[in-house]
Design an enzyme around this catalytic site. Structure first.
Site, PDB file in Angstrom:
ATOM      1  CG  ASN A 209      -0.239  -0.085   2.508  1.00  0.00           C
ATOM      2  OD1 ASN A 209       0.498   0.830   2.856  1.00  0.00           O
ATOM      3  ND2 ASN A 209      -0.405  -1.189   3.234  1.00  0.00           N
ATOM      4  CG  ASP A 278      -7.236  -4.737   5.881  1.00  0.00           C
ATOM      5  OD1 ASP A 278      -6.766  -4.719   7.033  1.00  0.00           O
ATOM      6  OD2 ASP A 278      -7.838  -3.777   5.373  1.00  0.00           O
ATOM      7  CE  LYS A 288       9.429 -11.525 -13.893  1.00  0.00           C
ATOM      8  NZ  LYS A 288      10.137 -11.181 -15.087  1.00  0.00           N
ATOM      9  CG  PHE A 322      -2.899   5.839  13.072  1.00  0.00           C
ATOM     10  CD1 PHE A 322      -2.227   5.624  14.254  1.00  0.00           C
ATOM     11  CD2 PHE A 322      -2.742   7.049  12.414  1.00  0.00           C
ATOM     12  CE1 PHE A 322      -1.405   6.597  14.794  1.00  0.00           C
ATOM     13  CE2 PHE A 322      -1.917   8.033  12.939  1.00  0.00           C
ATOM     14  CZ  PHE A 322      -1.247   7.804  14.122  1.00  0.00           C
ATOM     15  CE  LYS A 336      -8.598  -0.107  12.488  1.00  0.00           C
ATOM     16  NZ  LYS A 336      -7.816   0.524  11.432  1.00  0.00           N
ATOM     17  CE  LYS A 340     -10.117  -3.998  14.386  1.00  0.00           C
ATOM     18  NZ  LYS A 340      -9.297  -4.055  13.211  1.00  0.00           N
TER      19      LYS A 340
END
Ligand SMILES: Cc1cc2nc3c(=O)[nH]c(=O)nc-3n(C[C@H](O)[C@H](O)[C@H](O)COP(=O)(O)O)c2cc1C
Length: 412
Positions: A209, A278, A288, A322, A336, A340
């Site tokens: 990401n 995730d 490859k 975050f 969230k 958690k």
């Protein structure tokens, strides 16, 4: 980093690295500090007072016995107004004088007269640095409570290779920031996670990401400045390791899980700023993957939820999560937080300009367990880190292992 309201005395002695002091002065002024430069006579052979006056915006102090200088910026006034005193570069000569209490020029007199923290950044030829007398003098400075910023190793201006290089100006300025920051997290252990995770597709490709790691690194830096013992578990980033911070490098989410859980056990506070993937490819190809004609399907499987696992650990610690969102910011972050076991959620809309991935600024909303929602304007990531750690201090868990700051860390 803001040093607004702080007065930093920068002493420059006569070494070839004096040119780097110019950049350090510029960075300190940029950070909002009032900078008073003190030059030795030998330093003037390397940099001009005019350069340093222009960069600091103040007259440079040079002579103990100059009638005008003494009446306008006398040595005691310089010593008294300093919040910290940085000597960069510090020559072998100035180090020897400081080690024995000699005060035969303005800089050494100011050092004897100040009660502010003194940071000494030696820079010299490697043989001079390794000289037994120089080393003994450096040890005396440490014993006297001065902070010695170790010289870096590499190619030296004199043509030698080895230890003796003045660290880069941003490193010097960071050490000054540490010296002038109130130690609100002294004795605390803080774990920070940062950066992206990379999930292998084959030996040369990965799913990743856009996280740069800047936010987590800013939190780790700020926690160190506040006196915490900091461990930074980071995914792959382009950022240099932080001085004074234990940096643990990982690649995948599962590696991050292992390192984060290991270090979280002893932490008083965990700040999970990493953008953990995730999902990961169900299987990473051994070789490859070759170009084919048709579509290529990749099956993804969920990664472990590290934040939830840390929230479920036994023991008490402040947990900051975050939430990088693209819509329904507060609702998603609140969900969230509740799911958690998190104390404070830092939510940001990563689609907003100047916020989220890879930029130096962020626009955040803080949500805590009491339901309080606080929205902030655009701030630098350093400022966001400060706001988060202020809240961490307020959220302190009643942990019995909290220790007071070691006495020798307290100055003044
Ligand atoms: C070209 C040149 C470069 C020098 N570089 C250094 C140096 O990097 N570190 C050092 O300790 N002394 C260096 N010296 C020696 C110092 O300038 C000398 O010891 C001087 O007396 C230091 O005075 P001060 O400590 O009052 O500034 C250098 C001298 C010359 C001529």
């Amino acid at each position: 980093m803001s040093m607004r309201g702080k007065t930093i005395v920068v002493g420059v002695s006569g070494g070839i690295a004096a040119y780097k002091a110019c950049e350090a002065v510029r960075l300190l002024v940029q950070a909002g500090a009032t900078v008073q430069v003190v030059l030795t006579r030998a330093a003037e052979e390397f940099v001009t007072p005019l350069t340093l006056q222009a960069l600091s915006g103040r007259p440079v102090a040079r002579r103990t016995f100059d009638l005008t200088e003494e009446s306008e910026i006398g040595h005691i006034r310089i010593a008294d107004t300093a919040d910290a005193l940085l000597i960069a570069p510090a020559t072998a000569n100035v180090i020897a004088k400081l080690a024995t209490g000699i005060a035969d020029d303005l800089l050494t007199t100011v050092v004897l007269a100040t009660r502010a923290p003194v940071l000494v950044a030696p820079a010299m030829n490697v043989h001079m640095w390794e000289n037994a007398t120089v080393q003994a003098n450096v040890a005396r400075l440490r014993d006297a409570g001065h902070v010695v910023i170790e010289p870096a190793s590499g190619a030296l201006a004199c043509g030698y290779e080895g230890a003796g290089r003045l660290p880069e100006p941003d490193v010097l300025v960071e050490e000054v920031a540490v010296a002038v920051t109130e130690k609100t997290l002294a004795g605390r252990r803080v774990l920070v996670t940062a950066g992206p995770t990379w999930e292998a597709l084959d030996p040369v490709r990965h799913v990743a990401n856009r996280s740069s790691g800047k936010m987590g690194f800013a939190v780790a830096r700020a926690a160190r400045r506040r006196g915490a013992r900091v461990t930074l578990v980071t995914g792959p980033t382009a950022l240099a390791d932080l001085r004074g911070v234990e940096c643990v490098h990982v690649t995948s989410a599962r590696e991050m899980e292992k390192a984060a859980l290991h270090h979280a056990a002893a932490a008083d506070c965990v700040v999970m700023a990493a953008a953990v993937g995730d999902y990961r490819p169900l299987e990473a190809a051994r070789h490859k993957i070759k170009r084919g004609r048709g579509d290529l399907e990749i099956r993804l499987t969920p990664n472990p939820d590290i934040l939830a696992k840390i929230g479920a650990l036994p023991g008490q610690r402040v947990i900051v999560g975050f939430a990088a969102e693209t819509r329904d910011l507060v609702a998603n972050a609140r969900r969230k937080l509740q799911a958690k076991g998190v104390h404070l959620m830092v939510a940001n809309d990563v689609t907003a300009p100047d916020a989220g991935f890879d930029v130096d600024t962020n626009i955040v909303t803080l949500i805590d367990r009491s339901g309080r929602v606080e929205r902030f304007e655009k701030m630098s990531k350093d400022e966001v880190a400060g706001v988060i750690l202020d809240r961490v201090r307020d959220l302190r868990t009643p942990r019995t292992t909290v220790r007071a700051a070691p006495r020798r860390l307290r100055r003044r």
